[in-house]
Structures are given as structure tokens and as C-alpha cells.
Design a protein around this motif. Structure first.
Motif, PDB file in Angstrom:
ATOM      1  N   GLU A  79     -60.304 -63.472  -3.352  1.00  0.00           N
ATOM      2  CA  GLU A  79     -60.414 -62.056  -3.034  1.00  0.00           C
ATOM      3  C   GLU A  79     -61.763 -61.509  -3.492  1.00  0.00           C
ATOM      4  OE1 GLU A  79     -57.840 -57.879  -3.433  1.00  0.00           O
ATOM      5  OE2 GLU A  79     -57.084 -59.745  -4.332  1.00  0.00           O
ATOM      6  N   TYR A  80     -62.246 -61.979  -4.642  1.00  0.00           N
ATOM      7  CA  TYR A  80     -63.576 -61.561  -5.109  1.00  0.00           C
ATOM      8  C   TYR A  80     -64.655 -62.032  -4.140  1.00  0.00           C
ATOM      9  CZ  TYR A  80     -61.995 -59.938  -9.712  1.00  0.00           C
ATOM     10  OH  TYR A  80     -61.410 -59.239 -10.738  1.00  0.00           O
ATOM     11  N   ARG A  81     -64.546 -63.291  -3.723  1.00  0.00           N
ATOM     12  CA  ARG A  81     -65.554 -63.853  -2.816  1.00  0.00           C
ATOM     13  C   ARG A  81     -65.548 -63.118  -1.477  1.00  0.00           C
ATOM     14  NH1 ARG A  81     -64.800 -70.239  -2.656  1.00  0.00           N
ATOM     15  NH2 ARG A  81     -66.505 -69.956  -1.166  1.00  0.00           N
ATOM     16  N   HIS A  82     -64.364 -62.644  -1.090  1.00  0.00           N
ATOM     17  CA  HIS A  82     -64.232 -61.936   0.189  1.00  0.00           C
ATOM     18  C   HIS A  82     -65.052 -60.651   0.210  1.00  0.00           C
ATOM     19  CE1 HIS A  82     -62.409 -60.650   3.933  1.00  0.00           C
ATOM     20  NE2 HIS A  82     -62.099 -59.491   3.385  1.00  0.00           N
ATOM     21  N   ILE A  83     -65.222 -60.002  -0.971  1.00  0.00           N
ATOM     22  CA  ILE A  83     -65.998 -58.759  -1.008  1.00  0.00           C
ATOM     23  C   ILE A  83     -67.440 -59.002  -1.476  1.00  0.00           C
ATOM     24  CG2 ILE A  83     -63.956 -57.325  -1.377  1.00  0.00           C
ATOM     25  CD1 ILE A  83     -64.756 -57.130  -4.342  1.00  0.00           C
ATOM     26  N   GLY A  84     -67.811 -60.269  -1.551  1.00  0.00           N
ATOM     27  CA  GLY A  84     -69.212 -60.586  -1.839  1.00  0.00           C
ATOM     28  C   GLY A  84     -69.556 -60.827  -3.285  1.00  0.00           C
ATOM     29  N   VAL A  85     -68.576 -61.058  -4.156  1.00  0.00           N
ATOM     30  CA  VAL A  85     -68.841 -61.348  -5.570  1.00  0.00           C
ATOM     31  C   VAL A  85     -68.868 -62.865  -5.748  1.00  0.00           C
ATOM     32  CG1 VAL A  85     -68.034 -61.080  -7.942  1.00  0.00           C
ATOM     33  CG2 VAL A  85     -67.726 -59.217  -6.298  1.00  0.00           C
ATOM     34  N   PRO A  86     -69.957 -63.427  -6.273  1.00  0.00           N
ATOM     35  CA  PRO A  86     -70.048 -64.890  -6.457  1.00  0.00           C
ATOM     36  C   PRO A  86     -68.933 -65.409  -7.360  1.00  0.00           C
ATOM     37  CG  PRO A  86     -72.193 -63.851  -6.759  1.00  0.00           C
ATOM     38  CD  PRO A  86     -71.195 -62.740  -6.703  1.00  0.00           C
ATOM     39  N   GLN A  87     -68.565 -66.675  -7.144  1.00  0.00           N
ATOM     40  CA  GLN A  87     -67.456 -67.258  -7.901  1.00  0.00           C
ATOM     41  C   GLN A  87     -67.691 -67.253  -9.408  1.00  0.00           C
ATOM     42  OE1 GLN A  87     -65.844 -70.895  -6.360  1.00  0.00           O
ATOM     43  NE2 GLN A  87     -65.003 -71.530  -8.329  1.00  0.00           N
ATOM     44  N   PRO A  88     -68.898 -67.624  -9.915  1.00  0.00           N
ATOM     45  CA  PRO A  88     -69.091 -67.598 -11.381  1.00  0.00           C
ATOM     46  C   PRO A  88     -68.910 -66.196 -11.962  1.00  0.00           C
ATOM     47  CG  PRO A  88     -70.819 -68.876 -10.309  1.00  0.00           C
ATOM     48  CD  PRO A  88     -70.056 -68.196  -9.211  1.00  0.00           C
ATOM     49  N   THR A  89     -69.402 -65.182 -11.249  1.00  0.00           N
ATOM     50  CA  THR A  89     -69.240 -63.807 -11.734  1.00  0.00           C
ATOM     51  C   THR A  89     -67.768 -63.408 -11.724  1.00  0.00           C
ATOM     52  OG1 THR A  89     -71.412 -63.236 -10.842  1.00  0.00           O
ATOM     53  CG2 THR A  89     -69.931 -61.411 -11.362  1.00  0.00           C
ATOM     54  N   ALA A  90     -67.049 -63.786 -10.666  1.00  0.00           N
ATOM     55  CA  ALA A  90     -65.619 -63.467 -10.569  1.00  0.00           C
ATOM     56  C   ALA A  90     -64.849 -64.107 -11.713  1.00  0.00           C
ATOM     57  CB  ALA A  90     -65.066 -63.935  -9.222  1.00  0.00           C
ATOM     58  N   GLU A  91     -65.184 -65.342 -12.046  1.00  0.00           N
ATOM     59  CA  GLU A  91     -64.497 -66.040 -13.148  1.00  0.00           C
ATOM     60  C   GLU A  91     -64.751 -65.327 -14.472  1.00  0.00           C
ATOM     61  OE1 GLU A  91     -66.064 -69.958 -12.785  1.00  0.00           O
ATOM     62  OE2 GLU A  91     -64.611 -70.562 -11.228  1.00  0.00           O
ATOM     63  N   ARG A  92     -66.009 -64.874 -14.690  1.00  0.00           N
ATOM     64  CA  ARG A  92     -66.329 -64.160 -15.931  1.00  0.00           C
ATOM     65  C   ARG A  92     -65.571 -62.829 -16.009  1.00  0.00           C
ATOM     66  NH1 ARG A  92     -71.570 -66.371 -15.044  1.00  0.00           N
ATOM     67  NH2 ARG A  92     -72.241 -64.520 -13.901  1.00  0.00           N
ATOM     68  N   ILE A  93     -65.430 -62.134 -14.864  1.00  0.00           N
ATOM     69  CA  ILE A  93     -64.707 -60.853 -14.845  1.00  0.00           C
ATOM     70  C   ILE A  93     -63.253 -61.056 -15.244  1.00  0.00           C
ATOM     71  CG2 ILE A  93     -63.859 -59.007 -13.354  1.00  0.00           C
ATOM     72  CD1 ILE A  93     -66.465 -59.324 -11.723  1.00  0.00           C
ATOM     73  N   ILE A  94     -62.604 -62.027 -14.620  1.00  0.00           N
ATOM     74  CA  ILE A  94     -61.178 -62.270 -14.892  1.00  0.00           C
ATOM     75  C   ILE A  94     -60.981 -62.695 -16.340  1.00  0.00           C
ATOM     76  CG2 ILE A  94     -59.210 -63.730 -14.315  1.00  0.00           C
ATOM     77  CD1 ILE A  94     -60.304 -63.830 -11.432  1.00  0.00           C
ATOM     78  N   GLU A  95     -61.889 -63.562 -16.852  1.00  0.00           N
ATOM     79  CA  GLU A  95     -61.782 -64.026 -18.239  1.00  0.00           C
ATOM     80  C   GLU A  95     -61.970 -62.863 -19.210  1.00  0.00           C
ATOM     81  OE1 GLU A  95     -63.928 -67.268 -21.256  1.00  0.00           O
ATOM     82  OE2 GLU A  95     -64.637 -67.020 -19.185  1.00  0.00           O
ATOM     83  N   THR A  96     -62.942 -62.000 -18.949  1.00  0.00           N
ATOM     84  CA  THR A  96     -63.197 -60.850 -19.822  1.00  0.00           C
ATOM     85  C   THR A  96     -62.012 -59.899 -19.857  1.00  0.00           C
ATOM     86  OG1 THR A  96     -65.568 -60.977 -19.363  1.00  0.00           O
ATOM     87  CG2 THR A  96     -64.729 -58.896 -20.254  1.00  0.00           C
ATOM     88  N   LEU A  97     -61.430 -59.647 -18.712  1.00  0.00           N
ATOM     89  CA  LEU A  97     -60.283 -58.726 -18.649  1.00  0.00           C
ATOM     90  C   LEU A  97     -59.080 -59.295 -19.378  1.00  0.00           C
ATOM     91  CD1 LEU A  97     -60.514 -57.434 -14.957  1.00  0.00           C
ATOM     92  CD2 LEU A  97     -61.259 -56.295 -17.044  1.00  0.00           C
ATOM     93  N   ASN A  98     -58.855 -60.583 -19.266  1.00  0.00           N
ATOM     94  CA  ASN A  98     -57.737 -61.211 -19.980  1.00  0.00           C
ATOM     95  C   ASN A  98     -57.965 -61.190 -21.490  1.00  0.00           C
ATOM     96  OD1 ASN A  98     -55.933 -61.960 -17.883  1.00  0.00           O
ATOM     97  ND2 ASN A  98     -57.326 -63.597 -17.275  1.00  0.00           N
ATOM     98  N   ASP A  99     -59.225 -61.413 -21.912  1.00  0.00           N
ATOM     99  CA  ASP A  99     -59.538 -61.343 -23.341  1.00  0.00           C
ATOM    100  C   ASP A  99     -59.340 -59.922 -23.870  1.00  0.00           C
ATOM    101  OD1 ASP A  99     -60.171 -64.002 -23.326  1.00  0.00           O
ATOM    102  OD2 ASP A  99     -62.341 -63.704 -23.189  1.00  0.00           O
ATOM    103  N   GLU A 100     -59.703 -58.933 -23.068  1.00  0.00           N
ATOM    104  CA  GLU A 100     -59.534 -57.534 -23.466  1.00  0.00           C
ATOM    105  C   GLU A 100     -58.069 -57.199 -23.659  1.00  0.00           C
ATOM    106  OE1 GLU A 100     -61.034 -53.682 -24.330  1.00  0.00           O
ATOM    107  OE2 GLU A 100     -62.139 -55.544 -23.935  1.00  0.00           O
TER     108      GLU A 100
END
Length: 619
Positions: free
Chosen positions: A592-613
Motif C-alpha cells: 500500500e505504501y509503494r502504491h502511493i509512491g513511498v519507497p520500500q525501505p522508507t515504508a519499512e522504517r515508518i512501520i517499525e517506528t510506529l510499532n516502537d512508539e
């Protein structure tokens, strides 16, 4: 309403450069060209939207009548919104009626009545197919099926259906059955699941069902009595009791309806009342000798009432897919000939007897319904206009018809916002609500926040030469009142009455504070003004809190994302627009992230950061 978060919002409406005098001049020129012929007219507003459709036997006379002489308030409002019109000529009044109905269905003009406001009653239907069924349906379609009803409720329809399944069974099984179904063994399915059923056998059963609904119930009663006696002789008392109950149902329900229907055969009755620009129409649907259904419609009248009723009746059968009755009764001033031609059933006005009494009863009900509406309107006016009269008396001001009320919301001074609600004639005017994000004040400063909001709001009204309110209500006490007065009097040089809604320990409005004497004005808890102020206080508080939550959510959204590598302003905006909140971002997958133009490494960092939060917050 779109609202910019940093400024007062202005409703985003399409503007027109034509003034009213130019509009009326153009209309007047076109009125001179209208023909003395039947047809339809379409009234359009400045945005070219069709707002009303009507028909006329004489287009010239009818359309000109809208722009000649005085009208009631409802018609005056319609006329004030007409920017231009067009007409369509037809060969006859019947063609005009058909065209009018089709145009209303297609464009759904706001000033034409909406008919679909009630649930349809159930019907029994013999389907038109190779192996027909007897089913219950809420829709009457032109599909070749044979319909019976309507029934007063699903229970009545189901009881009659079960009776006919036993007496004159049709197909009850699915078409793909490979062997005799359960109902076939019970004698409640004609048996296409077991063998080929000839059309003649179906026709005989269908004819029996039709005779049953026509009142010929003797044969089915005799058959049931014979089966009951046989079951009793075999000591099968449970089965015998079932047959007895079926006979009782026929005697109590079907036969009683047949006797009554000798006087009141299947027919529909229409009556209407016109008063104070409102048209009230009542419809009685008589089936099997009793008034099965009563439908009421009350709407503003913008046309000749007799023609509006004629159109209403025609639309009643076309748009609601009603099963046509054997006859229709209407008042004498309704166009019987036109309806008879359009509906293809007898349409008449009885002059005496029981049918005349039914018509008068229908008209009486239309009058009662309209009187009830007027009483409710009067009660509503007492609740609103009465309350604002009490409010103006309490504050000793000329009037309080136009009120603006403010409330602030923040958490320890962060994300400070204000909300403003508008009440006109005692009713909320939501299109004019406004939101303010506090820009010049740091921390929780109630006095300065109030000054900023009052300054921005009324500087703008003065600059745009717009109407000022009769009263400003602050959701607070002396601090907010003094801040508002300081800006109004000392900075802007205007005088607007200001009052504060004083709250009790439960944060509910309990009293009123005069904005100039700063005296507390006690309110009777049973008074209309007390309840009115509570409504205003609840509404402005709700509006400010909702805006604050939205701003705070966006702020949190941004602060967390700003710390993630690869998320810049453009990406953050893209994420906010797509996901709306952090929870949705956390639950989304990489695709879903890639579908809106967010690169996979950035998407992985976003999801990891939110889970850590989330883990940190749960500790």
C-alpha cells in the motif's frame, strides 16, 4: 464546508456576475416568447441546476404566473432562486404529464416532492418462468409475474403463502435439485424436482390461486375439512389440528375480507388540503375490503394545487412501483380524464354513498395531518423564537435573532484553537460555523486568545461590510467577556452586546452573565432560554473540541514522521492525505505504501517506528 486551518473559512460557492435586475430583465424578455401550448417548464438557478419541474396546459399563462403578482413565502423563495428557465412543448396534456414525471425522476429537483419515504408492503407473486414459484416480495415490477396484495405485514403474507403451498402447491425446490425435495414429500411442492411438470398442471394451480384471491374459498375449505376428518379418523390429531387452524384462518381473514370487499373493492382513494402554501395529500389503499395502508405527504405548493395532486398521483404509481388497483377515487377538481388515460384504470369522483364517505374521510385526514404540522411548527417556533425573546429580555437588548458563540480548546496551551457557531432565529446555521487556529498567543492565555479571535472575526466582517451579530455569547466568564469588549470597543470602535454562559461544577450552563454590568442573571431550569443556552454551549464546545482533536492529531502525525529518515514534507503530506491517521499507517502493508509512491525501505522504517512508539506508550 472546506475550512482553511489558518484563517476564517468562507463557504466555497460558485459565484455569478449577473445581478438580479439583469436576471429579471432576461426572464421578462423570454416570457414574451412563450406559446399557448401544453408542455413542461424547467426552472434553473444561477449554477444552471434544475430546481423545479412543472407541467401546464398553457405554458404562457403558467410560467408567467410565477413572475406576476404576490406569492406566499414558499413560492417567493423558489422564484428568488430562478435565474433562467426553459420549456418543452408537447402534443397533449398527457404527454406533458409523462414528460414531467420522467424529468423529475432524472433530475430530482430540490423543490419537487420526494415520494420514496416509506417501506413498501409485502406482496405475493407468482413468478414468470418455466417452473413458477409463489414468493413474497416488496417490489412490484413489470416482469410478467402475477402479484397479489399488498398485505398489511409479512406475517399475513407468510400465513397466506403457507396456506396456498399446502392447497395449491407450485415449485418450492431449487432448480438444480436432482431428486424429490422435502416439500414434495409433504405435498407442498408440485414436483419438478421429481418429474417433468406440464404447463397445463401449472396453469390449473395458478388459476386456483387466482380464484382464491378473488374470494372463491369454498373449494379449499371443503378440501381442508375432508383432510381434517381423515386425519382425525387415523387419530393423527396434530395433523387434524393443523387443518383446523387453516380453516379458521380462511374464515377469520380471507372470508371477512371478501364480504367487506363487496362494498370496498380493491381501490385507492386520494384526498388533499391546501393551506398557507402547504399541500397535504392522503392516500388510502383498500385491499380485500379494508384500509390496508395510509400514506401521507406534506410539501410546499409552488403550482396550481389541482395539477400538483394530479402529478403526485401519476408519480405515486410510476415511481413507487405500486400494484395498480381496480379503481382510483379522487376529488372533483383533480383531472380525472387525464389520470384515467395515463393510469388505464377507472378514475372517478363519487357523489354519494359509501365511496363518497371514504373520499371525505381521506380529505379529513389530510386536513388533520396539515393542522398537526402547523401545530408542530408553532411549538418549534415557541421553543426557538420564544427562547431568544426571553434571552433579549434578560439582557435588555433589542433582539438576539443572530448570535455568534465562541469557545477555546487546548491542552496546556498546545495546539490552541477556537470554534465559533452561529444561531439564527434560534436554530444552528452550520454553513457559517468558523474555526480559528490561535497564531499570536503562546501557551494557555484565555484573555489574549479571545482577543485574537474576536479581532480576526470582526475585522473581517467590517472589511467585507457583512452583517454583525445581535449578540456574542462567550463560553466563559469575565475574562473572555472583558477581552471581547476590549477589542470591539477600543480597537474596532463598535458596540455588540456580549454575554457569558456561566457553567456549574458539571460544566453545564447554569446562568447568564451580562457582558457590560457583569451581573449574574439567574435562569429558571424549566425555562426555554435555559435549555436554549445549554444547546448553544454544548454545540460550541463540541465544535471547538472536534477541531482541537483534529489539529492535535495532525501535529502528532507530523512530529513522529519528522524523525524518520526519508520522510520529508512532501512525503509527510502524501501520507497524511492517504492514511488520515497513524493507526492506519501502522496497519498498512508495504504494498500500500509503494502504491502511493513511498519507497520500500522508507515504508519499512515508518512501520517499525510506529510499532516502537506504541511499545513505549504501553510501558
Amino acid at each position: 464546508m472546506h475550512q482553511d486551518s489558518t484563517n476564517e473559512g468562507t463557504p466555497n460557492e460558485k459565484k455569478t456576475t449577473k445581478n438580479r435586475s439583469e436576471v429579471l430583465y432576461n426572464i421578462e424578455q423570454k416570457l414574451k416568447l412563450l406559446p399557448d401550448l401544453p408542455g413542461c417548464y424547467l426552472m434553473r438557478n444561477a449554477n444552471d441546476t434544475i430546481i423545479y419541474v412543472g407541467k401546464a396546459k398553457n405554458l404562457r399563462n403558467r410560467v408567467r404566473s410565477y413572475f406576476r403578482g404576490a406569492h406566499d413565502a414558499k413560492t417567493t423563495k423558489l422564484v428568488s432562486e430562478i435565474d433562467h428557465f426553459e420549456t418543452i412543448i408537447t402534443n397533449s396534456d398527457k404527454e406533458a404529464l409523462i414528460l414531467e414525471i420522467n424529468l423529475i425522476q432524472e433530475y430530482k429537483p430540490i423543490y419537487n416532492i420526494r415520494l420514496k419515504d416509506s417501506t413498501m408492503y409485502p406482496y405475493l407473486k407468482i413468478t414468470k418462468e418455466e417452473d413458477p414459484q409463489l414468493i413474497i416480495t416488496n417490489e412490484v415490477k413489470k416482469d410478467g409475474g402475477t402479484y397479489f396484495g399488498p398485505f398489511p405485514n409479512v406475517y399475513a403474507a407468510t400465513s397466506t403463502q403457507q396456506l396456498l403451498h399446502r392447497a395449491y402447491p407450485l415449485r418450492r425446490c431449487a432448480k438444480n435439485e436432482k431428486r424429490a425435495c422435502f416439500y414434495y414429500h409433504l405435498g407442498q411442492c408440485i414436483g419438478p424436482c421429481d418429474h417433468k411438470v406440464e404447463q397445463a398442471e401449472y396453469d390449473a394451480q395458478i388459476e386456483n390461486i387466482k380464484k382464491f384471491f378473488a374470494g372463491n374459498v369454498d373449494s379449499i375449505k371443503n378440501d381442508l375439512r375432508s383432510k381434517m376428518d381423515t386425519a382425525a379418523e387415523k387419530l393423527d390429531f396434530e395433523q387434524a389440528a393443523d387443518y383446523r387452524d387453516q380453516i379458521s384462518y380462511i374464515e377469520k381473514t380471507i372470508e371477512r375480507q371478501v364480504i367487506m370487499s363487496q362494498d370496498y373493492d380493491n381501490m385507492d382513494v386520494f384526498g388533499y388540503t391546501l393551506d398557507r402554501g402547504w399541500l397535504s395529500i392522503q392516500t388510502f389503499m383498500l385491499r380485500q375490503g379494508s384500509i390496508l395502508k395510509r400514506k401521507a405527504a406534506i410539501f410546499p405548493s409552488y403550482n396550481n394545487p389541482e395539477e400538483e395532486v394530479t402529478t403526485y398521483i401519476a408519480r405515486f404509481y410510476k415511481e413507487e412501483s405500486q400494484l395498480m388497483p381496480k379503481a382510483v377515487l379522487v376529488p372533483s377538481d383533480v383531472d380525472n380524464h387525464l389520470l384515467n388515460e395515463y393510469l388505464e384504470v377507472p378514475v372517478s369522483t363519487p357523489l354519494r354513498g359509501k365511496k363518497r364517505s371514504l373520499l371525505e374521510l381521506c380529505e379529513k385526514n389530510s386536513r388533520i395531518a396539515l393542522d398537526e404540522k402547523f401545530r408542530l411548527i408553532e411549538m418549534s417556533e415557541r421553543k426557538t423564537l420564544g427562547a431568544i425573546d426571553e434571552l433579549s429580555d434578560a439582557l435588555n437588548i433589542p433582539q438576539a435573532n443572530y448570535i455568534e458563540s465562541f469557545d477555546h480548546s487546548n491542552i496546556q496551551g498546545s495546539n490552541a484553537v477556537s470554534g465559533m457557531v452561529v444561531y439564527r432565529d434560534g436554530k444552528p446555521e452550520k454553513k457559517n460555523y468558523r474555526k480559528f487556529k490561535i497564531k499570536t498567543v503562546e501557551g494557555a492565555n484565555e484573555f489574549a486568545s479571545t482577543q485574537e479571535v474576536i479581532r480576526r472575526r470582526y475585522t473581517r466582517l467590517l472589511r467585507e461590510e457583512k452583517q454583525l451579530p445581535d449578540l456574542i455569547l462567550m463560553d466563559g466568564g469575565k475574562i473572555q467577556i472583558r477581552a471581547a469588549r476590549d477589542v470591539l470597543e477600543n480597537e474596532l470602535g463598535i458596540t455588540i452586546p456580549v454575554a457569558g454562559m456561566v457553567k456549574d461544577d458539571k460544566h453545564k450552563t447554569a446562568a447568564l452573565m451580562d457582558g457590560y454590568s457583569e451581573e449574574i442573571i439567574p435562569l429558571e431550569p424549566t425555562s426555554q432560554v435555559f435549555h436554549f443556552l445549554q444547546r448553544v454551549q454544548d454545540e460550541v464546545h463540541r465544535y471547538a473540541i472536534s477541531y482541537h482533536r483534529n489539529v492535535r492529531s495532525k501535529s502528532q502525525f507530523g512530529s513522529i514522521l519528522d524523525s524518520i529518515e526519508g520522510v520529508g514534507p512532501k512525503t509527510r503530506t502524501k501520507l497524511l492525505k492517504h492514511f488520515k491517521n497513524l493507526q492506519r499507517m501502522k496497519e498498512a502493508d508495504i504494498e500500500e505504501y509503494r502504491h502511493i509512491g513511498v519507497p520500500q525501505p522508507t515504508a519499512e522504517r515508518i512501520i517499525e517506528t510506529l510499532n516502537d512508539e506504541e511499545k513505549l506508550q504501553s510501558k
